[in-house]
Design a protein around this motif. Structure first.
Motif, short mmCIF file in Angstrom:
data_model
loop_
_atom_site.label_atom_id
_atom_site.label_comp_id
_atom_site.label_asym_id
_atom_site.label_seq_id
_atom_site.Cartn_x
_atom_site.Cartn_y
_atom_site.Cartn_z
N SER A 103 1.05 4.11 -2.96
CA SER A 103 0.80 5.51 -2.62
C SER A 103 1.97 6.38 -3.05
N ARG A 104 3.17 5.91 -2.83
CA ARG A 104 4.38 6.65 -3.20
C ARG A 104 4.45 6.82 -4.72
N ARG A 139 0.84 -1.21 0.00
CA ARG A 139 0.00 0.00 0.00
C ARG A 139 0.87 1.25 0.00
N GLU A 140 1.91 1.25 0.80
CA GLU A 140 2.80 2.42 0.89
C GLU A 140 3.50 2.65 -0.44
#
Length: 246
Positions: A26-27, A22-23
């Motif tokens: 998002s990045r 997820r991170e």
């Protein structure tokens, strides 16, 4: 601006969805890039799964490219086949050892069972399945990948010029002629005005091959051998791709 179009089962969802994925997604999006899923599942099932996984996205493509949707599941573009061929196709596969067909349409998905099989709630027979003007895909399954591969060749000949089989291990997703994941991505290129060389595709199974051939691509380590050879490079996790391409 770049775009990652990834398969879901066995690819994005290899070993589950975790905070690290997820991170990374998002990045990727915060850097001005686009991310989405292109799946053999219906767009409804794909969207539902992404909601459960809490995955950010810019688009959802279902039915192997037949249904192109925005991030919220609104259909932007779709390719369908007439329902006139649906019963003929289902009768044909039932006569050749298949037990059911999972029918995907624009606004409904349902299962039609082989005659004389126990009908569960929400399932239908050839005589009472929901009326529909057209459909995007019929998914069928055989006992082995080899049996699916063999029957896919039969479908190609029997329904030539009308339907096309896309093998996905034991499954065969039968779509209207002209449908493919690569064609779905070309629609995304048109919608988002992305250069072809900036498209990155990711997959693990036979129905991903056309998009892996057409664009910059990666295959998953768990993928079938022909898919890994097609992509020419493999990763264990989609976060590796984001780290490489961002």
């Amino acid at each position: 601006m770049k775009i990652i179009a990834t398969d879901y089962d066995g690819t994005l969802n290899m070993n589950g969805i975790n905070a690290g994925k997820r991170e990374a997604i998002s990045r990727w999006r915060k850097a001005g890039n686009l991310f989405g899923v292109i799946s053999g599942r219906s767009w409804q099932s794909t969207l539902e799964q992404l909601e459960k996984d809490n995955i950010e996205r810019d688009f959802v493509v279902g039915n192997n490219g037949a249904s192109v949707c925005d991030k919220d599941g609104r259909i932007i573009s779709e390719i369908t086949a007439s329902s006139m061929v649906l019963k003929e196709f289902l009768e044909f596969v039932f006569q050749n050892g298949c037990d059911f067909g999972r029918v995907h349409c624009s606004n409904i998905c349902f299962v039609v069972n082989v005659p004389n099989r126990e009908i569960k709630k929400g399932e239908y027979t050839l005589d009472d399945y929901p009326e529909t003007e057209d459909f995007n895909q019929v998914s069928i399954q055989f006992e082995t990948p080899e049996a699916s591969e063999e029957f896919a060749e039969i479908i190609k000949e029997r329904f030539k010029g009308v339907l096309y089989p896309l093998q996905n291990r034991r499954w065969i997703d039968v779509v209207p002629i002209g449908v493919s994941k690569s064609q779905g991505i070309y629609k995304l290129i048109e919608i988002f005005t992305v250069e072809k060389q900036n498209v990155i595709t990711v997959g693990d199974s036979e129905n991903d091959i056309d998009m892996l051939l057409e664009f910059n691509s990666y295959a998953m380590e768990n993928g079938v051998e022909i898919v890994k050879k097609t992509a020419g490079r493999t990763v264990e996790d989609i976060t590796e791709i984001i780290d490489n391409e961002i």
